[in-house]
Design an enzyme around this catalytic site. Structure first.
Site, mmCIF file in Angstrom:
data_model
loop_
_atom_site.group_PDB
_atom_site.id
_atom_site.type_symbol
_atom_site.label_atom_id
_atom_site.label_comp_id
_atom_site.label_asym_id
_atom_site.label_seq_id
_atom_site.Cartn_x
_atom_site.Cartn_y
_atom_site.Cartn_z
ATOM 1 N N MET A 172 0.809 -1.224 0.000
ATOM 2 C CA MET A 172 0.000 0.000 0.000
ATOM 3 C C MET A 172 0.844 1.278 0.000
ATOM 4 S SD MET A 172 -2.968 -0.499 -0.769
ATOM 5 C CE MET A 172 -3.263 1.259 -0.813
ATOM 6 N N ASP A 173 2.131 1.198 0.294
ATOM 7 C CA ASP A 173 2.972 2.371 0.059
ATOM 8 C C ASP A 173 3.155 2.570 -1.443
ATOM 9 O OD1 ASP A 173 3.279 3.211 2.643
ATOM 10 O OD2 ASP A 173 5.186 2.195 2.955
#
Lengths: 410, 404
Positions: A172-173
C-alpha cells in the site's frame, strides 16, 4: 526524446515510501521533482538499509536511491524566516506541491491549501495521509502494513486456520503512491483545460479498501464475510471457483511453481503435459466440480509430479502445453534469470557519487513516442540547493551566500 | 459530469486484466464505452453473484470493476460489419484500452498502426501479462501466475515454525491485475499530458510483469546492493534477517499489528499510563524501564521480555479494536487486521463519504461499495451509473455516433 511531463515542476515534501513513490513516477516521466529537505529532520529512508558501507550517512542508502532517482534535493530551513521566504518563492514556481506528512503538519507551517493558493493560484496540492484530512480519525497514522491491515488486504492473504501471511512488503505504500500520481496527473489535465488547480486529499487506507470491492459487495449484497471457516483460501481461488490453483514445490530449496487451471480444456492440457498419469484420468477429476471437491488429493498428486522437476523447466513445459504456470521468482531470479525482463531491456544502471554504478528497474509502461527515462541517480542531500536557487528562483551568487550565512539553507 | 476527464472518450476492449483501468478513468469522468462480444466479457462470469445466482448482469466482481461505463455488444471477432463499427468507434475516440493477447487486434485490423492512420492524436494502450515482445510474450498467465513471476509471492508467506512446508502465498483481490491497471493509467495520463501540449498521440505497451517488477519495495534493493534474497516471514515484511513479530492477538481472537511498544519516551509514558490505569505493568515505574534501549525486543533485555509479557496479558483483556484505537490515541501507528467487509463498520469512512450506494439486477435496494481512492476538491470522483447490463447501450452509442 521528449518526456511527457516536461515543464512540470514539483515541490516535493514527501518522505518514507508512499509519497516518494508518487514523485518517482512523475520524475520518471520527466517532471522536475525538487525534494525539499532538512538535515536535522532528514527522510528516514535516507538511513534505510540496504546501505553501502558500515554506517548510514544520509547519502549511502540503496533503498533511498531506489525510490528517489531522477529527483533533485535542496536544503531549506522552513523555521528560518528567510528559508520560509525562499520556500514560498519555490512554491510560486511549482505546478504541484505534494506531501505525505500526518494530517495537519503542513497547515501548522502556515502552508495549508488556502495559503498555497495565495502563493500560486492554480497550484495542485496533493496530500497523502493514512486516513485523509477529514473524518473523526484523521489524526491517526499509518505505515504501509497498517494500511494493509485496516483495508482488508492483509486478512485476505493467508492459509485457512493460520495467521494472516502478509503482504510481505508495503504494497500500500507503492499503491498509495501510484494513486497519488494518477490523481496529480488527472488534476494537471483539468488545469490544462480550465486553468484551475485543486487540493487532492488521499487516504492510504481508502486507496486500499478500493482494491477490495467484490469482497465488500459480497457482504453488502449476500451477507457473507471473509471471516469464516475455510477463508482466506491461501493460493486456491475465491472466485471464480476453479481447481487446481496453487503453488507447488519443485526440486531445490524453496523453489515453487504457481499453476492456475481455469477450465476443463486447461485441465486436459495439464494432464497431457504430465503425460497422462493414471490418477489424473480418474473421473472425479474430469469436471471442475469434481476437482474442487477433491482439491486436497489433487494438490498432493500435482506436487508429487512437480517435486521431481526444476521449476523453470516445469514452467516451459507447461506453458508449451498451454497451461498458465509461473515460477515463484526470488529477487535474484528476477534479475539474473528472468529472460523476459532481460530481452526487453528492463534493467539499467545509473552512476551515484557515493554508491557508484547502481542497478535500477526500468520505467513502465512503455510509451512509444515519449517513454519515461532514467536520467540521474537519487540526489545527495542538498545536492541541488545552489542550482535551484540560481536557475529556478533567479538568486545571484551573493544572495545565495547571504542565505547560506543566515542559516536558511540547512 | 464532475471529473477531470470529462472531455475524454474511451473505447475499452477488456476482460479481467484491463477492466480496472477503464473504471479508474470512467469514475473520474471519462465516457468509457466497453465493447463486448455477444456472450459478454468473460469477467461477467466471475462470482460472487447476486444471491449466488449466475447471470451476465449479476456478477459483483463485474459490478465493481465496471462502474460508470456503457456497454456495447459487437461481434467484432466474427462479423465484418461489426468490426467496421468498432473501427469507427475507435477512430472517433481519444483513447483505446485493450487487454487482448499480443497480435490479436492486429489480426482484426484494429491495432494502433491501423487506427492511427485515421485518427491522429489517438492514444492506444495495450495491457498484457508480459508486454508485446520477448520470449514470454505469448505465455499464458493469471493474476496468481503473474504475482509468482513478479516476485510478490516469494516475499509473502510464513516462517517455517508457523506453517511447516507452506508455499509462498498470493494475496487476494486480483492485485496483479490492479497493479497493471494502475501503471496503464499512469502511462495513459502521461501520454494525455503530452497530447495536451503537442496534439500528438502514441502507443503504450503496458506489461503486468514490469508493473509488478517495480512493486516489491525492499526486494530489488537487497539484490542490487547486497546480492541477498529477502526471506518471507509471518505477518510482516520479508527481510534479509529475521525480525521481531508485529502480530498480536486481542482478547476477541482478532489480530492487531504492533510496531514496538513505546519506542520513544513520550509514547512510552502514554502507554505506561494506559496499562497502569487498568492495573497492568505496575513494575514499569522502575527506573530500569526508562532507557529506550532496554525496551527494544531485538536487544533481548529482561525489560523487553517483561513488557511483551504484560502486552500479552493486556491485549488478552481487550478486543483488537480497543487496542487499535487506544494505541492510535496514544500516538502509535498500530493497526487492526480487518476482513474487507469489517471496514464498513468504521464510522471514519462514513464521515468521509467513502462508501457509495449502487444497485443492480436482483436487488430491491441500494447496497454500499468502496468509492473514491482520492478526493479531488474541484473535480471529484463520481458514481454516475452502475456497471452496465450486457449491451445496455448498443443502440444509444451507435446512434449518437452515427454508426448504422
Amino acid at each position: 526524446m521528449a518526456l511527457p511531463l516536461e515543464g512540470i515542476r514539483v515541490c516535493d515534501f514527501t518522505w518514507v515510501i508512499a509519497g516518494p513513490t508518487a514523485t518517482r513516477v512523475l520524475a520518471d516521466f520527466g517532471a522536475e521533482v525538487i525534494r525539499v529537505e532538512h538535515e536535522q529532520a532528514a527522510d528516514s529512508i535516507r538511513l534505510g538499509r540496504p546501505i553501502v558501507g558500515d554506517q548510514p550517512t544520509l547519502n549511502n542508502s540503496g533503498f533511498f536511491n531506489y525510490f528517489n532517482r531522477n529527483k533533485k534535493s535542496i536544503l531549506l530551513n522552513a523555521r528560518h524566516p528567510d528559508g520560509m521566504e525562499l520556500l514560498k518563492r519555490l512554491i510560486a514556481k511549482s505546478d504541484v506541491v505534494v506531501e505525505n506528512f500526518s494530517c495537519g503538519v503542513l497547515e501548522s507551517w502556515g502552508l495549508g491549501y488556502e495559503e498555497l493558493k495565495e502563493i500560486r493560484p492554480d497550484v495542485i496540492y496533493c496530500s497523502i495521509s493514512g486516513f485523509g484530512h477529514t473524518g473523526r480519525d484523521r489524526a491517526f497514522t499509518t505505515w504501509g502494513p497498517t494500511a494493509q491491515a485496516l483495508s482488508g488486504l492483509t486478512f485476505t492473504s493467508g492459509l485457512p486456520g493460520k495467521p494472516p501471511a502478509g503482504w510481505g512488503f508495503s504494497y500500500m505504500d507503492h499503491t498509495a503512491g501510484y494513486s497519488g500520481a494518477i490523481a496529480i496527473m488527472m488534476a494537471l489535465h483539468h488545469r490544462n483545460r480550465t486553468g484551475e488547480g485543486q487540493h487532492i486529499d488521499m487516504s492510504q487506507v481508502e486507496a486500499g479498501i478500493a482494491l477490495m470491492g467484490p469482497a465488500v459487495l459480497d457482504a453488502t449484497v449476500n451477507g457473507r464475510s471473509w471471516r469464516r471457516d475455510g477463508m482466506p483460501p491461501g493460493n486456491r481461488t475465491w472466485q471464480p471457483a476453479v481447481a487446481p490453483h496453487n503453488a507447488y514445490a519443485c526440486v531445490g530449496e524453496d523453489r515453487w511453481i504457481a499453476i492456475a487451471v481455469m477450465n476443463d480444456a486447461e485441465w486436459q492440457a495439464l494432464v497431457r503435459a504430465m503425460e497422462e498419469p493414471e490418477w489424473a484420468l480418474d473421473r472425479r477429476f474430469a469436471t471442475n466440480e469434481g476437482r474442487l471437491a477433491n482439491q486436497d488429493e489433487l494438490d498432493t498428486r500435482i506436487e508429487e509430479w512437480t517435486s521431481e522437476l526444476d521449476d523453470y523447466e516445469a514452467m516451459e513445459l507447461l506453458q508449451a502445453a498451454g497451461v498458465r504456470a509461473g515460477v515463484c521468482q526470488k529477487p535474484g531470479d528476477r534479475f539474473e534469470r528472468d529472460p523476459q525482463s532481460r530481452a526487453r531491456g528492463w534493467w539499467h544502471t545509473l552512476m551515484h557519487p557515493e554508491l557508484g554504478e547502481c542497478e535500477h528497474d526500468g520505467v513502465a509502461p512503455r510509451l512509444s513516442k515519449t517513454p519515461g527515462q532514467l536520467r540521474m541517480a537519487s540526489p545527495l542531500i542538498g545536492q541541488h540547493t545552489h542550482d535551484v536557487l540560481r536557475e529556478v528562483l533567479g538568486l545571484s551568487a551573493s544572495e545565495i551566500d547571504d542565505a547560506q550565512a543566515s542559516g536558511a539553507l540547512m | 459530469v464532475t471529473g477531470p476527464l470529462a472531455d475524454l472518450r474511451v473505447i475499452e476492449i477488456c476482460d479481467e486484466l484491463g477492466q480496472y483501468a477503464g473504471k479508474l478513468l470512467a469514475d473520474m469522468g471519462a465516457d468509457v464505452v466497453k465493447v463486448e462480444p455477444p456472450g459478454g466479457s468473460t469477467a461477467r462470469a466471475i462470482g460472487p453473484f447476486v444471491r449466488d445466482i449466475a447471470g451476465p448482469n449479476r456478477s459483483l466482481d463485474f459490478w465493481y470493476h465496471n462502474t460508470n461505463k456503457r456497454s456495447v455488444v459487437l461481434d467484432f471477432e466474427h462479423d465484418d460489419g461489426d468490426r467496421e463499427r468498432l473501427r469507427k468507434l475507435a477512430v472517433s475516440a481519444d483513447l483505446v484500452i485493450e487487454d487482448r493477447a499480443p497480435g490479436a487486434l492486429k489480426a482484426l485490423g484494429l491495432d494502433y498502426e491501423a487506427l492511427d492512420r485515421d485518427r491522429k492524436g489517438l492514444i492506444h494502450c495495450s495491457i498484457t501479462p508480459f508486454g508485446q515482445d520477448g520470449p514470454w510474450a505469448q505465455f499464458r498467465s493469471s493474476d496468481m501466475v503473474s504475482l509468482a513471476l513478479g516476485g510478490q509471492m516469494n516475499m509473502n508467506g510464513y516462517n517455517e515454525e508457523d506453517a511447516p512446508g507452506a508455499p509462498p502465498i498470493r494475496g487476494h483481490g486480483d492485485q496483479g491485475y490492479k497493479t497493471a491497471c494502475h501503471f496503464a493509467v499512469m502511462g495513459i495520463l502521461a501520454a494525455l499530458l503530452h497530447r495536451d501540449r503537442t496534439g500528438e498521440g502514441q502507443y503504450i505497451d503496458c506489461s503486468m510483469h514490469e508493473a509488478l517488477n517495480s512493486t516489491t519495495e525492499v526486494g530489488l534493493p537487497y539484490w542490487f546492493y547486497k546480492r541477498e534474497n529477502v526471506i518471507r516471514q509471518t505477518t510482516r515484511h520479508a527481510a534479509a534477517r529475521k525480525t521481531e513479530r508485529w502480530r498480536y492477538a486481542g482478547g476477541d481472537g482478532k489480530d492487531v499489528l504492533v510496531y514496538g511498544v513505546g519506542r520513544d519516551n513520550a509514547s512510552w509514558k502514554k502507554i505506561k499510563e494506559w496499562f497502569q490505569s487498568e492495573g497492568f505493568g505496575k513494575q514499569f515505574d522502575e527506573t530500569r524501564f526508562d532507557d529506550p534501549r532496554n525496551r527494544q525486543p531485538a536487544r533481548g533485555s529482561p525489560e523487553a521480555g517483561e513488557i511483551l509479557a504484560e502486552v500479552g496479558r493486556f491485549f488478552a483483556a481487550h478486543s483488537a479494536e480497543e487496542i487499535y484505537r487506544g494505541g492510535q490515541e496514544r500516538g502509535q501507528a498500530w493497526g487492526v487486521i480487518r476482513s474487507p467487509d469489517e471496514t464498513l463498520a468504521d464510522p471514519h469512512w462514513h464521515d468521509r463519504g467513502f462508501f457509495v450506494p449502487t444497485r443492480g439486477e436482483g436487488l430491491a435496494d441500494d447496497v454500499l461499495m468502496p468509492g473514491a481512492p482520492y478526493v479531488l476538491s474541484a473535480t471529484p470522483w463520481e458514481l454516475r451509473r452502475p456497471a452496465p447490463k450486457l449491451g445496455e447501450h448498443t443502440a444509444e452509442v451507435l446512434g449518437e455516433s452515427g454508426i448504422g
